[in-house]
Write a protein that holds these residues in place. Structure first.
Motif, short mmCIF file in Angstrom:
data_model
loop_
_atom_site.label_atom_id
_atom_site.label_comp_id
_atom_site.label_asym_id
_atom_site.label_seq_id
_atom_site.Cartn_x
_atom_site.Cartn_y
_atom_site.Cartn_z
N ASN A 131 60.97 8.48 32.12
CA ASN A 131 60.35 9.01 31.24
C ASN A 131 59.68 7.85 30.29
O ASN A 131 60.33 7.14 29.69
N THR A 133 57.42 7.54 28.04
CA THR A 133 57.30 7.55 26.55
C THR A 133 58.66 7.37 25.69
O THR A 133 58.53 6.92 24.65
N SER A 138 56.42 1.75 21.71
CA SER A 138 55.41 2.84 21.11
C SER A 138 54.33 2.63 21.02
O SER A 138 53.16 3.30 21.51
N VAL A 141 52.66 2.97 24.63
CA VAL A 141 52.24 4.43 25.03
C VAL A 141 51.16 4.90 24.15
O VAL A 141 50.29 5.82 24.94
N GLU A 142 51.00 4.35 22.92
CA GLU A 142 50.08 4.93 22.17
C GLU A 142 48.55 4.39 22.68
O GLU A 142 47.60 5.01 22.70
N ASN A 145 47.67 6.29 26.00
CA ASN A 145 47.25 7.64 25.63
C ASN A 145 45.79 7.77 25.09
O ASN A 145 44.89 8.69 25.25
N ARG A 157 51.87 12.85 33.59
CA ARG A 157 52.56 13.56 32.33
C ARG A 157 53.38 14.63 32.93
O ARG A 157 52.91 15.18 33.76
N ASP A 163 55.27 14.48 28.03
CA ASP A 163 55.66 12.91 28.05
C ASP A 163 55.02 12.13 29.30
O ASP A 163 54.80 12.84 30.36
#
Length: 484
Positions: A131, A133, A138, A141-142, A145, A157, A163
């Motif tokens: 995983n 995410t 962070s 990941v941001e 996305n 995902r 996730d």
């Protein structure tokens, strides 16, 4: 899959530097077995990653030449961490089986699996991926996305939690290539086709007139063999351009069971009728496709176009790089997404109608059985930087998952694709993924067998789609019965 036997994946490297060598490498790819390191690698910080020969060719370089490995280090990856490639065959189905065998056995390396966007989700649902995410920082990941092409993120995902479980390495998109010079000689203005494709009627008439006027052997060449590429991509594009769908709207692509079966509805049947007319001229459209398309995949369909014997061809971004070179067609090459029959506003199902571009491409997933997870995650974070995405694009011709970077790439490095940045953007906005659930490998075989039979005239379009609908209903019902 891209030019892989799947689509969007098994393709040639097409960047300026690597195009010629990439062609040779890809030609040899089918003969390449599992090679490279199957052991723990030469050092404690070596991460083993699967890749076809095209990607493998740009990860490392000969001598001091540019490489993705160097770009990863330049982007901040600890210089003690390196990638070793486990080269795998280019055929996507075989690669899926190889990954499945390793993960079901709990075997690592490989630490990072390069997974087709068409079959990443089933591995996620079987808890065979880390995983991201939870494990990546962070801010990474941001950024992923927010900046990556949403259509390929959906293939990476967990459809239940949302996730991120894989990092898109590159998307691929379907394009319609055409000889602008021949169409204009035939009296057609193609000036706006790049971002505003014509309807199928106009396209077919233009191709037929250009073929007749230039006395070419072929009009439009495409892929219609009984293989994954027909189900996931070429028929999916045509059907969607008619407002049709396998399972209703695009909201039903990633969760199997209890989905409406709509492949026997009129738009899908009309799409097959049109293709039959393209092949035999017996219908409302002129004959523009040779009957041999029912046996052709990507390269077979590209060969006549590349050699100047066809007016138009449906293919992937590698074909733009190949045929848009100055020594081939140069600026006489026109590129657009698919012509269409029904506008989006007139289509019944969400996400259908209008021009379309099938989504292919590949993702990177970390094995939960790897004892180099920390190093593998650092590599993925580096792959998510703009510098590395541009290096992959410039060295190999693979589109960046953040497609805004196409405009920023050096045209001298990426070749003809840079000339069609607006078309790439349009394709990304109209990308149509395949319904990539854990049932798709089984269902896609049902689809391509039925569609190919209808294209060949072995069954009527109505009968083929009625039979297919019944088979898909049984497949979906088994999901309900099994509770998954």
């Amino acid at each position: 899959m891209g030019r892989d036997t799947t689509v969007g994946g098994d393709r040639f490297s097409a960047g300026r530097r690597s195009f010629l060598t990439g062609t040779a490498a890809a030609a040899a790819a089918g003969a390449v077995g599992v090679a490279g390191c199957l052991s723990r690698g030469p050092g404690p910080n070596t991460v083993v990653m699967t890749a076809d020969s095209g990607v493998a060719g740009i990860i490392q370089s000969d001598g001091d030449g540019p490489s993705v490995q160097q770009a990863l280090w330049d982007a901040g990856l600890d210089e003690n961490i390196s990638i070793e490639i486990q080269t795998v065959v280019s055929d996507s189905a075989t690669r899926m089986q190889t990954a499945q065998s390793a993960l079901e056995a709990g075997r690592a390396p490989p630490d990072i699996h390069m997974m087709d966007s068409g079959w990443t989700v089933p591995f996620i649902l079987r808890n065979q991926t880390v995983n991201l995410t939870e494990e990546l920082s962070s801010d990474v990941v941001e950024r992923v996305n927010e900046d990556y092409l949403e259509a390929i993120l959906e293939t990476a995902r967990d459809p239940q939690s949302g996730d991120l479980h894989a990092l898109p390495l590159f998307p691929d998109l379907g394009f319609t290539l055409y000889r602008r010079d021949l169409l204009e000689d035939a009296g057609y203005d193609t000036g706006g086709w790049g971002t505003d494709p014509p309807r199928w009627e106009e396209f077919a008439s233009a191709v037929r007139d250009a073929q007749d006027g230039s006395d070419l052997d072929y009009g439009f060449t495409t892929q219609a063999a009984a293989y994954e590429g027909l189900a996931c991509c070429t028929f999916n594009e045509v059907m969607t351009s008619w407002g049709g769908a396998y399972f209703g709207g695009t909201g039903n692509l990633f969760t199997a069971g209890e989905r409406p079966i709509t492949v026997d509805d009129e738009p899908a049947v009309d799409a097959i009728r049109m293709m039959r007319s393209f092949i035999d001229g017996d219908g409302d459209y002129p004959a523009i496709c040779p009957s041999s398309i029912v046996q052709w995949t990507e390269q077979e369909s590209l060969n006549p176009f590349d050699s100047g014997d066809a007016v138009a061809n449906r293919n992937w971004s590698f074909a733009i790089a190949q045929t848009g070179a100055a020594e081939v067609f140069g600026e006489d090459l026109g590129v657009m997404t698919r012509p269409y029959a029904v506008s989006e506003s007139d289509a019944e199902y969400e996400g259908t109608g209008g021009t379309t571009a099938a989504l292919g491409g590949w993702n990177l997933a970390v094995s939960p059985f790897s004892d180099r997870q920390e190093e593998a995650l650092q590599i993925l974070e580096a792959f998510a930087t703009e510098e590395v995405m541009l290096a992959v694009f410039e060295l190999g011709g693979y589109l960046p998952p953040n497609l805004e970077l196409v405009d920023e790439a050096d045209p001298d490095e990426v070749g003809p694709v840079a000339r069609y940045a607006d078309v790439v953007q349009s394709a990304s906005e109209n990308a149509i993924p395949r319904p990539a659930t854990d049932l798709w490998p089984e269902q896609s075989a049902l689809v391509y067998q039925a569609v190919n039979a209808a294209y060949r005239g072995a069954q009527s379009p109505e009968a083929a789609m009625d039979d297919l609908a019944e088979e898909l209903e049984q497949s979906e019902a088994e999901v309900d019965a099994d509770g998954n």
